[in-house]
Design an enzyme around this catalytic site. Structure first.
Site, PDB file in Angstrom:
ATOM      1  N   GLU A  49       0.786  -1.518   0.003  1.00  0.00           N
ATOM      2  CA  GLU A  49      -0.001  -0.014  -0.137  1.00  0.00           C
ATOM      3  C   GLU A  49       0.878   1.269  -0.093  1.00  0.00           C
ATOM      4  OE1 GLU A  49      -1.877   2.671   3.256  1.00  0.00           O
ATOM      5  OE2 GLU A  49      -2.290   0.564   3.659  1.00  0.00           O
ATOM      6  N   GLU A 126       5.882   3.954  11.986  1.00  0.00           N
ATOM      7  CA  GLU A 126       4.621   3.926  12.135  1.00  0.00           C
ATOM      8  C   GLU A 126       4.043   2.911  13.231  1.00  0.00           C
ATOM      9  OE1 GLU A 126       0.399   3.199   9.514  1.00  0.00           O
ATOM     10  OE2 GLU A 126       2.617   2.981   8.455  1.00  0.00           O
TER      11      GLU A 126
END
Length: 408
Positions: A49, A126
């Protein structure tokens, strides 16, 4: 009305024409999520992604962002446990250009080694960010507890160990096996023109890849527990119970049940724990439905000193509900809330596009809004109580606390 057309390669295009809108929302849905990964592949779907935004043969990452800024549009993506979505929303006269850029990203991502290594570091940050937010991390820990032997319990982001093993070649190989026509749906909603649908078919209707059939192992719910200590001001608690799948005929009964437990401001948990006792600022429940199973979860965050009391109040409240505590008025109110939420969603092209894409991808069918309203109206107190008795038994428990302590 929702219309589905199948291209010659098997890819489906789902469209909902809303002529009085001035926008078009579009999404490319791939029936591939983190639960499709092998243990050593954990996080690879989410990595893909990210990489699709890092430049193509004809556009740099900056140019992709700039093209959407210039037309006042939005572009983004997300990875879930069962699918991935790349989506955009633009004014209707920019729709053909927007879908052209999406297709370029989908088919022509460069996977440049330098960008690859930079994005690996971005995702590591993240992961660290999620771990630094205990109100998020406690949910990740709950999934590990509920499904310790199944890929659906693994984190969508992956781990530092699995990310270290990814290479551009492994990414391409994974995409070749999973990013196939039969696994892909393009969903559009808004002021759609015939030219836009023709454009989508010309961009997505010809690519060919060998199909790789899905082989999901049905997750077996485990009522274990996890305790994690870290530097944090509050304690965080999650309780998990089995739920229902998207295809289950009782899906709206369990949704109503969730609303009554903790899905709204008038719910039992919110009123008892926050409004009456002042034990927590954040307290809620949610139901996650997947193609073959579901999960009902409860979350609360409070001071470490009040953690035991909050947990006991939650369990006592659930026991009270099981002993006949749900009223007909609560059923009626919850049904009306669901219907209101559904109808308000009709005012958003993004919500319609997302709903249509998920339903085509995961269910292969579309119900009219009238059919859904009818099913909600058929929810009964008897059925809700039956589900409460079956589902809410021994929970899986995940706790994050600010200091060493035994499980409450």
């Amino acid at each position: 009305m929702v219309t589905t057309q199948t291209c010659k390669n098997g890819l489906r295009i789902v469209s909902e024409q809303i002529p009085h809108f001035h926008s078009v929302a579009m999404g490319v849905f791939v029936n591939n999520g983190s639960r499709d990964e092998l243990p050593e592949e954990n996080g690879i779907t989410h990595f893909i992604e990210h990489m699709l935004f890092k430049g193509t043969d004809s556009r740099t990452a900056k140019e992709i962002a700039r093209e959407f800024d210039r037309i006042g549009g939005d572009i983004n993506a997300y990875t879930s446990k069962e699918y991935t979505c790349y989506y955009a929303k633009v004014l209707d006269h920019h729709a053909e250009h927007a879908v052209t850029v999406l297709a370029d990203m989908f088919f022509n991502s460069q996977m440049d080694p330098e960008e690859f290594d930079k994005e690996r570091q971005v995702i590591l940050e993240e992961i660290s960010m999620t771990e630094d937010m205990p109100d998020d991390d406690v949910h990740e820990q709950l999934w590990r507890v509920m499904y310790p032997q199944n890929s659906i319990g693994a984190p969508i982001l992956g781990t530092a160990e699995t990310l270290a093993g990814f290479t551009p070649e492994k990414i391409r190989d994974y995409m070749d096996r999973h990013y196939t026509p039969a696994n892909t749906v393009v969903s559009v909603a808004g002021n759609i023109t015939p030219a836009l649908l023709e454009k989508i078919e010309s961009l997505f209707g010809d690519f060919e890849k060998e199909e790789s059939p899905k082989k999901y192992e049905l997750p077996n719910f485990t009522s274990g527990y996890s305790l994690k200590n870290k530097e944090t001001e509050q304690g965080h608690l999650c309780l998990g119970y089995p739920g229902l799948s998207l295809n289950d005929p009782d899906i709206y009964n369990v949704t109503v049940l969730n609303n009554i437990i903790g899905g709204s401001m008038s719910s039992r948990l919110f009123q008892e724990i926050r409004e009456k006792r002042g034990l927590a600022y954040s307290i809620f429940s949610y139901h996650s439905a997947y193609s073959d199973h579901g999960t009902l979860a409860i979350y609360g965050g409070t001071s470490d000193e009040q953690m035991a009391e909050m947990q006991q109040v939650i369990l006592s409240l659930l026991k009270e509900l099981k002993n006949g505590g749900i009223t007909e008025q609560e059923i009626t109110d919850s049904k009306e809330q669901l219907k209101g939420s559904l109808m308000l969603g009709l005012e958003s092209t993004s919500a319609r596009m997302s709903r249509n894409g998920r339903h085509e991808l995961l269910l292969g069918k579309h119900q009219s809004y009238e059919e859904v309203l009818t099913q909600i109206d058929q929810v009964s107190l008897e059925k809700v109580m039956e589900l409460l008795e079956i589902l809410v038994e021994t929970p899986a428990i995940s706790i994050i606390r600010p200091k060493e302590a035994s499980l409450v």
